[in-house]
Scaffold this motif. Structure first.
Motif, PDB file in Angstrom:
ATOM      1  N   ASN A   7      -5.843 -11.997 -43.596  1.00 47.08           N
ATOM      2  CA  ASN A   7      -7.082 -12.533 -43.683  1.00 47.08           C
ATOM      3  C   ASN A   7      -7.902 -11.973 -42.516  1.00 47.08           C
ATOM      4  O   ASN A   7      -7.621 -12.328 -41.390  1.00 47.08           O
ATOM      5  N   ASP A  10     -11.291 -14.210 -40.017  1.00 39.81           N
ATOM      6  CA  ASP A  10     -10.773 -15.319 -39.319  1.00 39.81           C
ATOM      7  C   ASP A  10     -11.438 -15.552 -38.143  1.00 39.81           C
ATOM      8  O   ASP A  10     -11.231 -16.373 -36.956  1.00 39.81           O
ATOM      9  N   ARG A  11     -12.718 -15.002 -38.106  1.00 40.77           N
ATOM     10  CA  ARG A  11     -13.626 -15.485 -36.943  1.00 40.77           C
ATOM     11  C   ARG A  11     -15.082 -16.012 -37.656  1.00 40.77           C
ATOM     12  O   ARG A  11     -15.641 -15.261 -38.321  1.00 40.77           O
ATOM     13  N   ASN A  59     -13.483  -8.798 -45.696  1.00 50.30           N
ATOM     14  CA  ASN A  59     -12.274  -9.609 -46.343  1.00 50.30           C
ATOM     15  C   ASN A  59     -12.296  -9.721 -47.762  1.00 50.30           C
ATOM     16  O   ASN A  59     -11.305 -10.294 -48.121  1.00 50.30           O
ATOM     17  N   ARG A 397     -10.277 -23.184 -47.507  1.00 50.39           N
ATOM     18  CA  ARG A 397     -10.876 -22.321 -46.214  1.00 50.39           C
ATOM     19  C   ARG A 397     -11.761 -23.564 -45.589  1.00 50.39           C
ATOM     20  O   ARG A 397     -12.488 -24.270 -46.148  1.00 50.39           O
TER      21      ARG A 397
END
Length: 614
Positions: A7, A10-11, A59, A397
């Motif tokens: 993933n 992730d930020r 992503n 998510r």
């Protein structure tokens, strides 16, 4: 084992803003106003907004990326350059699902079940239902094309025979064409050095006779039709098609099993189940024949239950090929059944005149004298239920805790490329210094040139390209550096000896070729990919005849023995321009050893070009 998908997103926007604010005391210690009203904080939030947008896009698996992986799964030559360009996102997803299903479908015959299934598939698309093969059974180490029983039952290493049963109403003159269709379909799908034989069914025609004792309360209609009903019942029970062997054959009505004996107790059971019949006696095996039910002076065997002694008077008229192994007897020497060879099926040849009618000598609820009712119980194999497939779902998510700019992530998926300054309120547009500052970031992030971050993210799919498409130098270098990873992704080993273009071409065709591993086609196509253009590859693995004087060369195309099992020959004619290499023989052997079935052996013949580069 499934791959763990990383993933990259992730930020969150809040994480990026918080990290930038934490760096201010180090790089700008004089900047102490960190309130949202400060113009510098506004610029930090703007850059965090764009950075989060690019991370999100990084992503994503785009349509272009799915197209590149579709090319890997089905081969780059499946649609052609114009065909690939015409595929929509929906078409790509549909083709991907179909490609995964196709990978699960066997294209080569390895096990006996593979041969059986592929033999049925060979004619499954025929329009007429009576022009199809509905049953098939393979027999390993057997050559059933031989004319004599001794040859068919002899051990034949490397041979596989498939007995194919056409549909019930297939015209006799169409059977040969169906057998040829199955043979043509299986030929390229067999493993190398496998001797394939596709044959018609072998039927043992059995003519039975019996006397039916009718119940005293049987109707006139039951008495009038009992003989026809008896013949039809036996023919259905012994049928090789659907319905045969349904009650006692252990095949769930799929047809009489290959090689299964016919027991007289089952015949009693079938006949005594006819409406109006009390019991059956005088059951005779009148004739046995393997000649399509034809009767002649060699077919009658004259065995009568309780009236013949095996080995004394029951073989006086038996055919030689119907020897003693055809008759199953109990400890007292009384016949209890007829045995079949493993590749044979039963056909009942009884006629109406073979069945006689008599009145029962007992009452409705009486017990039949002098015979105990047969009770032959057999276990029926239980087929496991198909496993249901449940689609898996990924984790939900979670949203970031920090506030996001208006519109949210979903609204930004289709965000058009715009200048950074256009995202700020109008009060900021009059500052020339701010315009110059943001222009530097625009050049790095989204200005339309090949080095811009947005352009690089948009072209990530091109590093998975295996079509040899012309790319900018910087992107072509990255694509070439990713080739070893793509080779691992398609489970390919040993392509390092090829040129860069050769490796790319091999990776682009190897996945659909895997379905043919171990076959002659796989060896031929794999060698073609490794060899220079113009090389001619031939694989010969047919059954070799014995030495014929004046027509064969001993040790080359004939052997003193009749055949050489598990052996094939590869002949390669090299082009005049073969790259100047001198190690072709070693390289070719490495490829063949990688591609051939492990149990086979081979000879390699290289026909040198005029320049004698070998």
């Amino acid at each position: 084992m499934p791959l763990n998908v990383p993933n990259l997103d992730d930020r969150t926007y809040g994480d990026l803003v918080e990290e930038a604010l934490a760096m201010l005391p180090r790089y700008a210690p004089g900047w102490t106003d960190h309130n949202p009203s400060d113009p510098g904080i506004t610029i930090i939030e703007l850059l965090a907004y764009f950075a989060e947008h690019f991370i999100y896009r990084l992503n994503r698996v785009t349509t272009e990326t799915r197209l590149r992986f579709l090319q890997l799964l089905v081969g780059v030559g499946a649609h052609g350059a114009s065909g690939w360009a015409a595929l929509s996102a929906e078409d790509i997803d549909r083709h991907l699902r179909q490609a995964v299903r196709d990978l699960r479908r066997p294209e080569r015959a390895v096990t006996a079940e593979d041969y059986d299934a592929l033999a049925r598939d060979a004619t499954a698309k025929n329009q007429e239902e009576n022009r199809r093969i509905i049953r098939a059974q393979s027999f390993v180490r057997r050559n059933l094309e031989l004319a004599d029983d001794a040859g068919r039952e002899a051990d034949a290493p490397g041979h596989v025979s498939i007995v194919s049963v056409p549909a019930e109403r297939t015209p006799p003159d169409a059977v040969a064409a169906l057998i040829a269709q199955v043979r043509e379909y299986l030929e390229p799908r067999r493993l190398l050095a496998t001797r394939l034989h596709v044959v018609e069914p072998f039927y043992l025609w059995i003519r039975l006779g019996a006397r039916l004792h009718m119940r005293v309360d049987a109707t006139e209609e039951q008495r009038a039709t009992s003989r026809e009903t008896a013949v039809a019942t036996l023919q259905k029970f012994g049928s090789p098609w659907s319905g045969g062997g349904r009650e006692s054959g252990g095949s769930d009505g799929d047809g009489w099993p290959f090689g299964r004996a016919l027991y007289l107790s089952e015949v009693y059971e079938q006949l005594e189940g006819i409406p109006g019949v009390d019991y059956v006696d005088d059951l005779d095996v009148i004739e046995l024949s393997v000649r399509g039910g034809a009767s002649d002076d060699r077919t009658p065997i004259g065995i009568k239950v309780g009236g013949s002694t095996v080995g004394v008077d029951s073989w006086l008229s038996a055919r030689r090929e119907h020897g003693r192994d055809r008759v199953l007897v109990d400890s007292a020497g009384k016949m209890i059944g007829i045995a079949l060879k493993p590749y044979e099926l039963v056909r009942i040849a009884s006629r109406v005149e073979d069945v006689s009618i008599a009145e029962s000598a007992r009452g409705v609820s009486g017990v039949e004298p002098a015979r105990r009712a047969a009770n032959d119980t057999r276990l029926v194999p239980v087929h496991p239920a198909d496993r249901a497939e449940h689609p898996g779902g990924g984790p939900n998510r979670s949203a970031g805790v920090a506030a996001r700019p208006p519109g949210g992530r979903l609204a930004r998926r289709g965000m058009a490329r715009e200048r950074l300054l256009a995202q700020l309120p109008g009060v900021y547009h009059a500052s020339a210094a701010l315009r110059q500052l943001l222009g530097a970031f625009e050049t790095i992030l989204c200005e339309p040139h090949e080095r811009a971050l947005e352009e690089q993210i948009a072209r990530i799919a091109m590093v998975f390209d295996v079509t040899g498409q012309e790319l900018p130098v910087w992107l072509s270098e990255r694509r070439d550096a990713l080739l070893p990873w793509l080779a691992q992704w398609v489970a390919l080993s040993g392509p390092d000896a090829l040129t860069l273009e050769g490796r790319r071409r091999l990776i682009g065709q190897i996945v659909p070729l895997y379905a043919w591993r171990g076959t002659g086609r796989y060896v031929t196509d794999l060698l073609t990919l490794y060899l220079p253009d113009g090389a001619d590859v031939g694989v010969e693995d047919g059954q070799f005849r014995g030495l014929v004087l004046g027509q064969a060369r001993a040790g080359v195309d004939a052997w003193l023995a009749e055949d050489r099992p598990f052996w094939f020959k590869v002949t390669i004619r090299m082009p005049d321009a073969a790259g100047g290499r001198t190690d072709w023989r070693e390289r070719i052997r490495q490829v063949i050893d990688l591609a051939k079935p492990a149990h086979t052996t081979y000879d390699l013949e290289l026909v040198a070009s005029q320049t004698d580069m070998l």
